[in-house]
Design a protein around this motif. Sequence first.
Motif, mmCIF file in Angstrom:
data_model
loop_
_atom_site.group_PDB
_atom_site.id
_atom_site.type_symbol
_atom_site.label_atom_id
_atom_site.label_comp_id
_atom_site.label_asym_id
_atom_site.label_seq_id
_atom_site.Cartn_x
_atom_site.Cartn_y
_atom_site.Cartn_z
ATOM 1 N N ARG A 277 0.831 -1.216 0.000
ATOM 2 C CA ARG A 277 0.000 0.000 0.000
ATOM 3 C C ARG A 277 0.861 1.260 0.000
ATOM 4 N NH1 ARG A 277 -1.504 3.987 3.174
ATOM 5 N NH2 ARG A 277 -0.146 3.247 4.868
ATOM 6 N N ILE A 278 1.900 1.266 0.821
ATOM 7 C CA ILE A 278 2.780 2.434 0.889
ATOM 8 C C ILE A 278 3.475 2.647 -0.455
ATOM 9 C CG2 ILE A 278 4.831 3.371 1.994
ATOM 10 C CD1 ILE A 278 4.000 1.911 4.547
ATOM 11 N N LEU A 279 3.919 1.554 -1.082
ATOM 12 C CA LEU A 279 4.562 1.675 -2.388
ATOM 13 C C LEU A 279 3.609 2.244 -3.431
ATOM 14 C CD1 LEU A 279 6.640 -1.628 -2.704
ATOM 15 C CD2 LEU A 279 7.532 0.701 -2.599
ATOM 16 N N LEU A 280 2.410 1.657 -3.530
ATOM 17 C CA LEU A 280 1.468 2.072 -4.564
ATOM 18 C C LEU A 280 0.992 3.501 -4.340
ATOM 19 C CD1 LEU A 280 0.090 0.884 -7.058
ATOM 20 C CD2 LEU A 280 -1.831 0.224 -5.609
ATOM 21 N N ARG A 281 0.800 3.863 -3.082
ATOM 22 C CA ARG A 281 0.320 5.215 -2.758
ATOM 23 C C ARG A 281 1.357 6.285 -3.088
ATOM 24 N NH1 ARG A 281 0.421 8.307 2.115
ATOM 25 N NH2 ARG A 281 -1.338 9.740 2.266
ATOM 26 N N ASN A 282 2.628 5.914 -3.065
ATOM 27 C CA ASN A 282 3.689 6.897 -3.274
ATOM 28 C C ASN A 282 4.364 6.778 -4.637
ATOM 29 O OD1 ASN A 282 4.198 8.429 -0.536
ATOM 30 N ND2 ASN A 282 3.772 6.293 0.011
ATOM 31 N N GLY A 283 3.682 6.138 -5.588
ATOM 32 C CA GLY A 283 4.183 6.136 -6.961
ATOM 33 C C GLY A 283 4.920 4.897 -7.395
ATOM 34 N N GLY A 284 4.888 3.818 -6.618
ATOM 35 C CA GLY A 284 5.554 2.586 -7.015
ATOM 36 C C GLY A 284 4.850 1.903 -8.174
ATOM 37 N N GLU A 285 5.625 1.217 -9.021
ATOM 38 C CA GLU A 285 5.039 0.513 -10.150
ATOM 39 C C GLU A 285 4.315 -0.748 -9.686
ATOM 40 O OE1 GLU A 285 8.183 1.274 -9.667
ATOM 41 O OE2 GLU A 285 9.191 1.970 -11.495
ATOM 42 N N ILE A 286 3.452 -1.279 -10.548
ATOM 43 C CA ILE A 286 2.664 -2.464 -10.216
ATOM 44 C C ILE A 286 3.577 -3.662 -9.957
ATOM 45 C CG2 ILE A 286 0.910 -4.082 -11.032
ATOM 46 C CD1 ILE A 286 -0.173 -1.312 -10.381
ATOM 47 N N PHE A 287 4.572 -3.876 -10.825
ATOM 48 C CA PHE A 287 5.449 -5.033 -10.654
ATOM 49 C C PHE A 287 6.240 -4.930 -9.355
ATOM 50 C CE2 PHE A 287 8.717 -2.178 -12.159
ATOM 51 C CZ PHE A 287 9.888 -2.665 -11.599
ATOM 52 N N ARG A 288 6.600 -3.716 -8.954
ATOM 53 C CA ARG A 288 7.370 -3.532 -7.724
ATOM 54 C C ARG A 288 6.515 -3.883 -6.509
ATOM 55 N NH1 ARG A 288 11.878 -0.566 -7.288
ATOM 56 N NH2 ARG A 288 11.369 0.536 -9.244
ATOM 57 N N VAL A 289 5.253 -3.481 -6.544
ATOM 58 C CA VAL A 289 4.338 -3.780 -5.441
ATOM 59 C C VAL A 289 4.164 -5.287 -5.288
ATOM 60 C CG1 VAL A 289 1.978 -3.522 -4.613
ATOM 61 C CG2 VAL A 289 3.137 -1.572 -5.670
ATOM 62 N N GLU A 290 3.889 -5.976 -6.388
ATOM 63 C CA GLU A 290 3.658 -7.421 -6.333
ATOM 64 C C GLU A 290 4.931 -8.171 -5.931
ATOM 65 O OE1 GLU A 290 2.114 -8.398 -10.160
ATOM 66 O OE2 GLU A 290 0.080 -7.694 -9.679
ATOM 67 N N GLU A 291 6.066 -7.722 -6.445
ATOM 68 C CA GLU A 291 7.326 -8.376 -6.100
ATOM 69 C C GLU A 291 7.650 -8.217 -4.619
ATOM 70 O OE1 GLU A 291 11.290 -6.632 -7.197
ATOM 71 O OE2 GLU A 291 11.296 -8.330 -8.568
ATOM 72 N N THR A 292 7.397 -7.049 -4.065
ATOM 73 C CA THR A 292 7.672 -6.799 -2.649
ATOM 74 C C THR A 292 6.784 -7.648 -1.756
ATOM 75 O OG1 THR A 292 8.383 -4.526 -3.117
ATOM 76 C CG2 THR A 292 7.727 -5.029 -0.858
ATOM 77 N N ILE A 293 5.486 -7.684 -2.051
ATOM 78 C CA ILE A 293 4.562 -8.482 -1.247
ATOM 79 C C ILE A 293 4.935 -9.959 -1.309
ATOM 80 C CG2 ILE A 293 2.160 -9.222 -1.012
ATOM 81 C CD1 ILE A 293 1.307 -6.487 -2.017
ATOM 82 N N THR A 294 5.242 -10.453 -2.506
ATOM 83 C CA THR A 294 5.611 -11.866 -2.663
ATOM 84 C C THR A 294 6.895 -12.195 -1.906
ATOM 85 O OG1 THR A 294 4.584 -11.902 -4.854
ATOM 86 C CG2 THR A 294 6.138 -13.665 -4.338
ATOM 87 N N ARG A 295 7.901 -11.331 -1.993
ATOM 88 C CA ARG A 295 9.170 -11.570 -1.318
ATOM 89 C C ARG A 295 8.992 -11.638 0.193
ATOM 90 N NH1 ARG A 295 11.873 -7.167 -2.675
ATOM 91 N NH2 ARG A 295 12.717 -8.038 -4.600
ATOM 92 N N ILE A 296 8.212 -10.705 0.739
ATOM 93 C CA ILE A 296 8.003 -10.679 2.186
ATOM 94 C C ILE A 296 7.250 -11.920 2.651
ATOM 95 C CG2 ILE A 296 6.827 -9.450 4.058
ATOM 96 C CD1 ILE A 296 7.428 -6.851 2.582
ATOM 97 N N CYS A 297 6.187 -12.275 1.943
ATOM 98 C CA CYS A 297 5.390 -13.441 2.346
ATOM 99 C C CYS A 297 6.208 -14.726 2.267
ATOM 100 C CB CYS A 297 4.144 -13.543 1.467
ATOM 101 S SG CYS A 297 2.896 -12.270 1.779
ATOM 102 N N HIS A 298 6.965 -14.919 1.211
ATOM 103 C CA HIS A 298 7.762 -16.133 1.063
ATOM 104 C C HIS A 298 8.805 -16.247 2.165
ATOM 105 C CE1 HIS A 298 6.898 -16.826 -3.511
ATOM 106 N NE2 HIS A 298 5.837 -17.003 -2.742
ATOM 107 N N HIS A 299 9.413 -15.136 2.521
ATOM 108 C CA HIS A 299 10.457 -15.193 3.536
ATOM 109 C C HIS A 299 9.904 -15.602 4.901
ATOM 110 C CE1 HIS A 299 14.151 -14.290 5.667
ATOM 111 N NE2 HIS A 299 13.441 -13.598 6.537
ATOM 112 N N PHE A 300 8.682 -15.173 5.198
ATOM 113 C CA PHE A 300 8.105 -15.479 6.509
ATOM 114 C C PHE A 300 7.253 -16.745 6.488
ATOM 115 C CE2 PHE A 300 8.730 -10.822 7.222
ATOM 116 C CZ PHE A 300 9.664 -10.956 8.229
ATOM 117 N N GLY A 301 7.419 -17.583 5.477
ATOM 118 C CA GLY A 301 6.795 -18.898 5.474
ATOM 119 C C GLY A 301 5.452 -18.998 4.790
#
Length: 289
Positions: A45-69
């Motif tokens: 949400r913070i990324l998208l609200r502040n101008g982040g691209e769609i691929f960056r948002v999805e990549e960040t969410i996926t990376r965080i979720c995978h790391h925490f199991g």
Amino acid sequence: MSDQKIAEMEKLNERNNSAKEENQTECRTQDDVKRVVDMALEAGRILLRNGGEIFRVEETITRICHHFGVEHVDIFTLSHGIFVSAENEKGNAYTKVKHIPLSGAHIGVVAEVNELSRQIAEGKVSVSEAEERLKEIDRMSSSRKEFQVLAAGAAASCYGFLMGANLTESVVAFCIGCFVQMWVLLAKRWQLSKIVVNIVGGMLIMAAAILAKMSSTMMELRLDGIIIGSIMPLIPGLAFTNAIRDIADSDFLSGTVRMMDAVMVFVYIAVGVGIVLMTYNKLTGGFII
């Protein structure tokens, strides 16, 4: 290597190991899945609200979720919303939707979230620490208003000069750019709509340019360089660029929405300029050049 440095390195390794152990046991229950997804979604949400691209948002969410199991993550991101459905190896599932209104950009915030996601992937940050860091990042303020005004004026003058304005016209564009940015900041405080902000902004630019031309006695000023430079503080350049990037990445829906939003800003500015120009022509009976 001194004993003090060795002790500091050992403490750092112990801290990283403890963080990794905590990360490996984060998602044992349904509540853990919710907590991780909520935290990852907040980062998106913070990324998208502040101008982040769609691929960056999805990549960040996926990376965080995978790391925490949370291994199985499905994400659907639009320009103004994120849909996330996640499931861990035990079958604990969780789905959440977050609406994010279109707003301005803050590249510093995007950079901070990117850095945080890298640290999470390296195992240096736990869920609790990430939640606190995200709260701090979300509270990051933009640059000082005085700096924003001066930066807008500098952008207006430099762009006007590149488009053929002479030194005097560039100085006029600098003053108008500062004036327009002050209006934008005031409109944000009053929470005015984007339509009003840009139409009035276009009117102010044209009125100020005509006034500068009429009051100039030392030399003849041309309006084209002044106006082209002065509208730069209103132009949504980052949104337009991100729209092209999203379309190039096959995110056609999000790219089209962002593109339409940027194009409508161009239309609003043109309407404001046209209103003043038509009014001037009606009152004076001729075009000003």
